[in-house]
Structure formats: C-alpha cells, structure tokens
Design a protein around this motif. Structure first.
Motif, PDB file in Angstrom:
ATOM      1  N   GLY A  41       0.864  -1.220   0.210  1.00 14.63           N
ATOM      2  CA  GLY A  41      -0.447  -0.112   0.339  1.00 14.63           C
ATOM      3  C   GLY A  41       0.661   1.552  -0.147  1.00 14.63           C
ATOM      4  N   VAL A  42       1.503   1.781  -0.351  1.00 12.77           N
ATOM      5  CA  VAL A  42       3.199   2.876  -1.091  1.00 12.77           C
ATOM      6  C   VAL A  42       2.457   3.336  -2.369  1.00 12.77           C
ATOM      7  N   SER A  43       2.582   4.639  -1.142  1.00 12.09           N
ATOM      8  CA  SER A  43       2.013   6.028  -2.494  1.00 12.09           C
ATOM      9  C   SER A  43       3.144   6.672  -2.197  1.00 12.09           C
TER      10      SER A  43
ATOM     11  N   LEU B  51      14.027   7.655  -3.344  1.00 14.78           N
ATOM     12  CA  LEU B  51      13.359   6.457  -2.136  1.00 14.78           C
ATOM     13  C   LEU B  51      14.580   5.380  -1.303  1.00 14.78           C
ATOM     14  N   ILE B  52      14.438   5.748  -0.308  1.00 15.79           N
ATOM     15  CA  ILE B  52      15.481   5.059   0.490  1.00 15.79           C
ATOM     16  C   ILE B  52      14.732   4.192   1.480  1.00 15.79           C
ATOM     17  N   GLY B  53      15.297   3.100   2.285  1.00 19.33           N
ATOM     18  CA  GLY B  53      15.679   2.710   2.841  1.00 19.33           C
ATOM     19  C   GLY B  53      16.492   1.018   3.346  1.00 19.33           C
ATOM     20  N   PRO B  54      15.921   0.101   4.494  1.00 20.46           N
ATOM     21  CA  PRO B  54      17.078  -0.529   4.628  1.00 20.46           C
ATOM     22  C   PRO B  54      16.523  -1.958   3.556  1.00 20.46           C
ATOM     23  N   ASN B  55      18.032  -2.640   3.680  1.00 19.90           N
ATOM     24  CA  ASN B  55      17.455  -3.758   2.203  1.00 19.90           C
ATOM     25  C   ASN B  55      16.637  -4.932   2.799  1.00 19.90           C
TER      26      ASN B  55
ATOM     27  N   ALA C 132      14.804   2.112  11.546  1.00 18.31           N
ATOM     28  CA  ALA C 132      14.458   0.759  10.672  1.00 18.31           C
ATOM     29  C   ALA C 132      15.699   0.722   9.765  1.00 18.31           C
ATOM     30  N   TYR C 133      16.983   1.230   9.882  1.00 22.09           N
ATOM     31  CA  TYR C 133      18.562   1.599   9.038  1.00 22.09           C
ATOM     32  C   TYR C 133      19.312   0.527  10.202  1.00 22.09           C
TER      33      TYR C 133
ATOM     34  N   ALA D 228       9.654  -2.605   5.906  1.00 21.53           N
ATOM     35  CA  ALA D 228       8.998  -3.798   5.690  1.00 21.53           C
ATOM     36  C   ALA D 228       8.405  -3.859   4.196  1.00 21.53           C
ATOM     37  N   GLY D 229       8.052  -3.212   3.119  1.00 25.91           N
ATOM     38  CA  GLY D 229       7.067  -3.086   2.093  1.00 25.91           C
ATOM     39  C   GLY D 229       6.225  -1.929   2.262  1.00 25.91           C
ATOM     40  N   ARG D 230       6.718  -1.478   3.251  1.00 22.52           N
ATOM     41  CA  ARG D 230       5.444   0.125   4.032  1.00 22.52           C
ATOM     42  C   ARG D 230       6.390   1.508   3.691  1.00 22.52           C
ATOM     43  N   ARG D 231       5.826   2.520   3.452  1.00 23.37           N
ATOM     44  CA  ARG D 231       6.060   3.846   3.344  1.00 23.37           C
ATOM     45  C   ARG D 231       6.117   4.247   5.201  1.00 23.37           C
ATOM     46  N   LEU D 232       6.876   4.699   5.226  1.00 20.40           N
ATOM     47  CA  LEU D 232       7.411   5.150   6.787  1.00 20.40           C
ATOM     48  C   LEU D 232       7.510   6.642   6.717  1.00 20.40           C
TER      49      LEU D 232
END
Length: 257
Positions: free
Chosen positions: A24-26, A37-41, A250-251, A229-233
């Motif tokens: 459900g990402v926007s 667009l960033i985030g952990p592996n 998260a990181y 984890a697949g979501r917008r944080l």
C-alpha cells in the motif's frame, strides 16, 4: 522537458504469495524534481521500481505518469509512455560497442524493416546518421566519448552505469528511474555521474532514485521517501528525514536485521 514527468504511485501493493513486498505504498515524484527512495535492504524499493516499470504486475493501486495510467501495461508500453529506468547491475549488450548500445534504443527505426534497405535506402541512411549524431552528443555529455568504440562488456562498472544513463537519455523520457546509480562506482566517476544528473535536472528532467549512499541522496534529492518492510515509513527533505528516530531504527534496528 519542463513540466513533464510527474509520477504518482497510489496505494500500490505487490505480493509474492503471502508476502506483501510492497504494501500500500504511495509516493509522488514531482515533475522537474529529483526524488529519492531509501530504506534498508529488503524494504521493497526495487520491487516498487519493477512495478512502476511494468516488470511486475501490482495487485492493487494505481501508477500514473502525467495523469496517464501505467499500471497493467507491459514494460515496452511503459517505456514508450516516457518512463525509462536503469538497473543496479548494469545490463549492456556486452558484445556491442558503447555507440551501438545507444543506437539500438530508438524504436521503429526504418532499417529494422529489411525491405526498406532496398526501397528507401537514402531514408534509412539519413535516419541512421541522425541517430548516430544524437548518440555521439549524449556520449560526449556523459563522458563516454573516449570509450565509444569499446565493447560495453569490457569497460569499467562505473562507465557501464553511465552507459545505462546514456541509453535512457536516447529515449527522450519524461522521467528516469535510477536504481542505485552509485553502487560500485569509484569516487571520481560518482562525482561525474552526480554532476550529469544535476545538469539534466537543470534542463527539466525528472528523476526517482534508489540509493544507499546518503551523500548522493543529500546532494541530489529535494524530497525522499523512506520504505521499511514494504511500507511507507517517512517522507520529507533528506536532512530532516534521516534524523527521525523511526528511520534510524529501520536502518539500525529490527527492520534492518
């Protein structure tokens, strides 16, 4: 290019069986801007890129480029609509020269229809000259002119990243999605790549960039979206977002583990 390239992702979901890799990402990549667009592996960033580019089918949500729906379209139609992408691991035609890699990009070339080489040889040659001239100009812009006639599989990884960008530019896209352009690139070539992205953005080109190098994100991006984890944080200017406790967690905490 000004005013083109507004990308809107609305509540997109991509699942592999019971696993919701994108949940459900926007996001909005504003026209004429550079969005990160960033985030952990394992956050789902590349999966989202693949859904935007048509390589994966989303199970829910909408993807729009300049107001036109892209979700459900195959990759070649997404590309034709004005969205080009690069890959974290470059995918050149390794046995072809850098120049040839660029010249294969424009679609529906007259010479691709074999009979045109008999009935309209002059038109075929004129088009080929024009495509070659454009490819040479783009190689010059990207710093690839010295390796124009080298096999693409024989040049450095950093130069192959530049070939990916150059091939995207041959399509005259509205937006370019860059998947970790800095990965495996030495500092000198990375500075050059960042400079070329800035120059293109100054001309109005829109970018959406996945990148783990926070220096690159800070140097280029107006806005960043954080996934975990697949979501917008989180979302906001890079300097503010990377200081938020939930992003640090998260990181460095559970999501990264």
């Amino acid at each position: 290019m000004g005013g083109r390239g507004q990308l809107e992702v609305r509540e997109v979901a991509v699942a592999f069986g019971a696993v919701r890799a994108v949940d459900g990402v926007s996001l909005t990549a504003a026209a004429g801007r550079i969005t990160g667009l960033i985030g952990p592996n394992g956050a789902g960033k590349t999966t989202l890129f693949n859904a935007i580019a048509g390589e994966l089918r989303s199970q829910a949500g909408q993807i729009l480029l300049d107001g036109h729906r892209l979700d459900g379209l195959p990759p070649h139609r997404v590309f034709a609509a004005g969205l080009a992408r690069t890959f974290q691991i470059p995918r050149p035609f390794a046995g072809m020269t850098v120049l040839e890699n660029l010249m294969t990009v424009p679609a529906r070339q007259k010479g691709e229809r074999f009979w045109m080489n008999w009935i309209a040889r002059g038109a075929v040659r004129a088009e080929e000259r024009a495509i070659r001239a454009r490819a040479e100009a783009i190689m010059e812009f990207c710093g690839l002119a010295p390796v124009a006639r080298s096999r693409a599989g024989a040049i450095s990884g950093g130069q192959q990243k530049l070939v990916e960008l150059a091939r995207a530019l041959m399509a005259e896209p509205a937006i370019i999605l860059l998947d970790e352009p800095g990965a495996g690139v030495n500092s000198r070539l990375l500075d050059h790549l960042v400079d070329r992205i800035r120059a293109l953005n100054a001309r109005g080109m829109t970018f959406l960039i996945i990148e783990h190098n926070m220096d690159v994100i800070g140097a280029l991006c107006d806005q960043v979206l954080v996934m975990a984890a697949g979501r917008r944080l989180a979302e906001g200017p890079p300097a503010a977002v990377i200081r938020r406790p939930e992003v640090i967690e998260a990181y460095l905490g559970g999501a990264a583990a």
